[in-house]
Scaffold this motif. Structure first.
Motif, PDB file in Angstrom:
ATOM      1  N   LEU A 218       0.830  -1.203   0.000  1.00 35.88           N
ATOM      2  CA  LEU A 218       0.000   0.000   0.000  1.00 35.88           C
ATOM      3  C   LEU A 218       0.868   1.258   0.000  1.00 35.88           C
ATOM      4  N   GLY A 219       1.946   1.232   0.783  1.00 30.85           N
ATOM      5  CA  GLY A 219       2.838   2.383   0.823  1.00 30.85           C
ATOM      6  C   GLY A 219       3.494   2.648  -0.523  1.00 30.85           C
ATOM      7  N   ALA A 220       3.886   1.574  -1.222  1.00 27.79           N
ATOM      8  CA  ALA A 220       4.494   1.740  -2.546  1.00 27.79           C
ATOM      9  C   ALA A 220       3.488   2.326  -3.535  1.00 27.79           C
ATOM     10  N   TRP A 221       2.251   1.860  -3.477  1.00 25.40           N
ATOM     11  CA  TRP A 221       1.227   2.411  -4.371  1.00 25.40           C
ATOM     12  C   TRP A 221       0.922   3.868  -4.035  1.00 25.40           C
ATOM     13  N   VAL A 222       0.889   4.192  -2.748  1.00 24.58           N
ATOM     14  CA  VAL A 222       0.680   5.585  -2.337  1.00 24.58           C
ATOM     15  C   VAL A 222       1.797   6.463  -2.894  1.00 24.58           C
ATOM     16  N   ALA A 223       3.035   5.983  -2.797  1.00 20.13           N
ATOM     17  CA  ALA A 223       4.167   6.756  -3.322  1.00 20.13           C
ATOM     18  C   ALA A 223       4.075   6.900  -4.838  1.00 20.13           C
ATOM     19  N   GLY A 224       3.767   5.799  -5.519  1.00 19.96           N
ATOM     20  CA  GLY A 224       3.721   5.831  -6.980  1.00 19.96           C
ATOM     21  C   GLY A 224       2.634   6.717  -7.542  1.00 19.96           C
ATOM     22  N   LEU A 225       1.537   6.862  -6.809  1.00 23.17           N
ATOM     23  CA  LEU A 225       0.412   7.685  -7.262  1.00 23.17           C
ATOM     24  C   LEU A 225       0.427   9.086  -6.643  1.00 23.17           C
ATOM     25  N   LEU A 265      -6.429   3.455   3.331  1.00 23.79           N
ATOM     26  CA  LEU A 265      -6.057   2.096   3.727  1.00 23.79           C
ATOM     27  C   LEU A 265      -4.668   2.069   4.353  1.00 23.79           C
ATOM     28  N   HIS A 266      -3.730   2.797   3.751  1.00 25.57           N
ATOM     29  CA  HIS A 266      -2.352   2.778   4.233  1.00 25.57           C
ATOM     30  C   HIS A 266      -2.255   3.367   5.641  1.00 25.57           C
ATOM     31  N   ARG A 267      -2.979   4.452   5.902  1.00 25.26           N
ATOM     32  CA  ARG A 267      -2.846   5.087   7.215  1.00 25.26           C
ATOM     33  C   ARG A 267      -3.503   4.264   8.326  1.00 25.26           C
ATOM     34  N   VAL A 273      -1.049  -3.577  11.680  1.00 27.89           N
ATOM     35  CA  VAL A 273       0.330  -4.077  11.671  1.00 27.89           C
ATOM     36  C   VAL A 273       0.996  -3.801  13.015  1.00 27.89           C
ATOM     37  N   LEU A 274       0.751  -2.619  13.561  1.00 29.88           N
ATOM     38  CA  LEU A 274       1.284  -2.291  14.883  1.00 29.88           C
ATOM     39  C   LEU A 274       0.878  -3.346  15.912  1.00 29.88           C
TER      40      LEU A 274
END
Length: 344
Positions: A218-225, A265-267, A273-274
């Motif tokens: 999700l983090g990679a997609w957030v960065a890419g977009l 979703l990422h936030r 995960v925590l």
């Protein structure tokens, strides 16, 4: 008492190999950090050709710089974004530097892994059963380079102004998986002289790994977009807990390409995960307290940096720190899962 790197029965110098793998892991960590800077400064498309050997040397004359700049001017990122913004040759040289440094470090990592591996192999220093694993790590490094070029190529046309976020995620996650593999193998090798066999992945370890994988994806997609810019407030987005997302193209598109929904979703997946990382860290306390502290520290700092990245409108160095601590979280999690699954 410090373990001595004496040859094992049947050959092998596991501690020497472990130290080598940890050095390579540090180089991969630096690669992830520089990759983050490259992404955040929009430098990834500045070099439009892949030259494995001659590309290690940057332009040295004004004519060479002009030729590279003219090649960059043919793609959509320049024509639609950088050109209208008034990019100069000096501006281009800045973004060229980061992409060049990223590729150069990739070449150096390849040499730092392949050449010592050849020496260790020829001298019979690799313990029994570890050659296939080391070859797999070498193959991952090669794939990482190939995925990087496929990522860049996805943005080299007049329609695109950025690389595909799917290829970006493949490129980043391969690097992080390689980093985890280096740490895992190094720790197996360090335990070998004490008669401890390779660690296994427990059910808890698998759950943690899968949940962290989803968060990294999700983090990679957030960065890419560039979806980090979808909101500069926390915990609300657009004044509400659940933002408005575009569902007109279907749920699959929303879950893989809608910037607002992916940001949301990422936030919040971060807190799921925590929770599992805290469970893992608590399980680790009697086994390896240092790994427990590392996981607690990394995940706590990572969440705070994520919030700071949002609230500063994706400040460059805070966002870079967020990616760097993300790599440290992968490292500490691999360490923790290994410690839980070690055959004692």
């Amino acid at each position: 008492m410090v373990a001595q790197d004496i040859p094992l029965v049947g050959g092998g110098r596991p501690l020497a190999l472990a130290r080598w793998l940890l050095v390579v892991a540090m180089m991969v960590f630096a690669m992830v950090v520089i990759g983050g800077i490259t992404r955040l400064t929009e430098s990834g498309l500045s070099i439009t050709e892949w030259k494995p050997v001659t590309g290690a040397i940057p332009p040295l004359t004004l004519e060479q710089w002009q030729a590279e700049f003219e090649s960059y001017q043919q793609i959509g990122e320049y024509q639609q974004v950088a050109g209208p913004a008034g990019m100069t040759l000096g501006d281009y040289q800045f973004i060229y530097f980061w992409e060049w440094a990223h590729r150069l470090l990739g070449r150096l990592i390849g040499l730092a892994f392949a050449l010592p591996l050849l020496v260790f192999w020829m001298r019979g220093m690799i313990p029994a059963g570890y050659k296939p694993r080391l070859l797999a790590l070498l193959a991952l490094g090669g794939l990482q380079g190939a995925f990087g070029w496929l990522m860049v190529r996805s943005g080299l046309n007049t329609e695109m102004t950025d690389v595909s976020h799917f290829w970006l995620s493949i490129h980043l996650l391969t690097a992080l998986f390689t980093l985890a593999g280096l740490i895992w193998t190094a720790r197996d090798l360090r335990a070998l002289p004490r008669g401890i066999g390779p660690a296994r992945v427990t059910s808890l370890g698998l759950l943690v790994a899968l949940m962290l994988f989803v968060q990294l994806l999700l983090g990679a997609w957030v960065a890419g977009l560039n979806a980090g810019l979808a909101s500069d407030t926390w915990p609300l987005m657009q004044g509400r807990l659940v933002p408005e997302a575009d569902w007109s193209r279907g749920a699959l598109w929303a879950f893989t390409s809608d910037p607002y929904w992916l940001h949301f979703l990422h936030r919040w997946w971060a807190f799921a995960v925590l929770a599992v990382l805290v469970v893992l860290a608590r399980r680790l306390r009697p086994l390896d307290r240092r790994a427990s502290v590392a996981i607690h520290s990394a995940v706590g700092v990572q969440i705070l940096l994520g919030i700071a990245t949002v609230m500063t409108g994706v400040d460059l160095w805070i966002a870079v720190a967020h990616q760097a601590v993300g790599a440290l979280l992968v490292t500490s999690t691999a360490w923790g899962i290994h410690a839980v699954g070690q055959r004692r």
